[in-house]
Write an enzyme that holds these catalytic residues in place. Structure first.
Site: not given
Length: 401
Positions: A131, A353, A379, A381
């Site tokens: 929320e 790179i 899903e 931290t």
């Protein structure tokens, strides 16, 4: 040398499925992913192709029209899809979590009603916990369901729904005080509702609004939305499992397998970043030779490849543990934590790179550089994963003094 991140001990069926998905990714996703991502365009043709392959029903039991495959098979397919474009794997992931929750916790009527159409891809799933006023603190949920006869009336605002617009079924976690007196622990007064809706934006059914897509730094193409409930009436038979107060546990079970999925996505993105980095290192020349011949670049490639292998091995271990029926929150937390952190590092090394060209939208690595940070959050931290890991380790290594 064989390709990185090989998985040993697979069946012939698993190898055939993965080969089919890999070919689809190489032919149908990688060539168009960057263009679609830059336009923030929903990949309808790709999704239709995945539907034809049967991937929306990959883990749904055969009795409901699915393929009845394992979490490991699913995770390896997600790894391949994320290698092509992470947003596509997100479309699959949220659908899969809802199907898994139905399979594990739904009533027989709910399974019979939803799972066959979910297996066919005719119903697409999304799930909603977060929320606007909360992040990782699920106990702070304020959205509420109140019983009214044979229905519940839902009010509140939810946030960060992947597939919020394109889905037709949303598993929504809210508080429900029926049978849960004041003072009940927050996680014991939550209920998951199965909310059917029309795909799209605006008012998608009376009392339910999907305002529109949230504009994001990366993870484009897939729609991420809010969900607003204002007097939304849901029949009592759409409480997942038929009993209130079990929503938190149902959602956590779904998120646990979702963490394996996020780990698989991290592995896939890291693999693609390595492929891009090692290829560019052999194309670009400085000081009269390929930059791949410079020791500094070889060191980077060695570190990148090692991280890809390590993350893949941990992801496979977590999937196999869940498939065995054992508790896997420790392994899933470790896999999600390591794979997302390593993915960020491998992508950044591939970006380095590429030098200045990595900053150009003409090069694929630019897209990966914006996508990788989402995995650090999705899903749970890194901090949440470390809390889970730490608590489980203390359970396993409890000091008897």
């Amino acid at each position: 040398m064989s390709r990185l991140a090989q998985t040993h001990g697979l069946t012939d069926v698993q190898r055939e499925i993965l080969s089919t998905v890999r070919d689809f990714v190489d032919k149908e996703i990688i060539p168009v992913a960057t263009e679609l991502e830059h336009r923030d365009e929903y990949p309808q043709d790709i999704v239709d192709g995945l539907k034809e392959l049967g991937l929306f029903g990959l883990m749904i039991p055969e009795e409901y029209g699915g393929l009845g495959e394992s979490l490991l098979t699913y995770a390896l397919c997600v790894e391949e899809i994320a290698r092509g474009w992470m947003s596509v794997s997100g479309i699959i992931n949220t659908h899969f979590i809802v199907a898994y929750m139905l399979k594990q916790h739904g009533t027989q009527e709910q399974k019979d009603h939803f799972l066959p159409r979910m297996a066919a891809g005719d119903i697409r799933g999304a799930f909603s916990m977060s929320e606007p006023a909360l992040g990782s603190d699920v106990s702070a949920i304020s959205s509420k369901a109140v019983r009214d006869g044979e229905e519940y009336v839902l009010n509140g605002q939810k946030m960060w729904l992947t597939n919020g617009g394109t889905s037709s079924l949303v598993a929504v976690l809210v508080k429900s005080d029926e049978g849960h007196p004041e003072g009940t622990a927050p996680h014991k007064s939550m209920t998951t509702f199965l909310v059917e809706k029309e795909p799209g934006f605006g008012e998608v059914r009376p009392g339910l609004t999907i305002p529109g897509k949230i504009d994001k730094m990366g993870y484009k193409g897939v729609d991420t939305t809010e969900l607003i409930m204002d007097g939304l009436r849901i029949p009592a038979n759409r409480v997942l499992g038929g009993v209130t107060g079990r929503g938190f546990y149902q959602m956590m079970d779904g998120v646990e397998v979702g963490r394996v999925n996020v780990a698989a996505r991290g592995c896939g993105v890291a693999q693609r970043a390595f492929e891009l980095g090692v290829r560019y290192a052999q194309q670009r020349h400085t000081f009269g030779k390929q930059i791949a011949q410079h020791q500094a670049i070889q060191f980077k490639l060695a570190e990148m490849a090692t991280k890809v292998e390590a993350a893949h091995a941990m992801m496979v271990n977590a999937a196999r543990k869940k498939d065995s029926g054992e508790r896997n929150d420790l392994e899933a937390g470790m896999a999600k934590y390591l794979a997302s952190e390593y993915c960020k590092e491998v992508v950044e090394d591939a970006f380095r790179i590429h030098g200045g060209y990595g900053f150009s939208k003409e090069y694929e690595i630019e897209r990966l550089y914006r996508e990788a940070p989402m995995l650090l959050i999705g899903e749970g931290t890194a901090e949440i994963q470390k809390m889970i890991i730490g608590r489980r380790l203390l359970e396993e290594y409890r000091f008897q003094g």
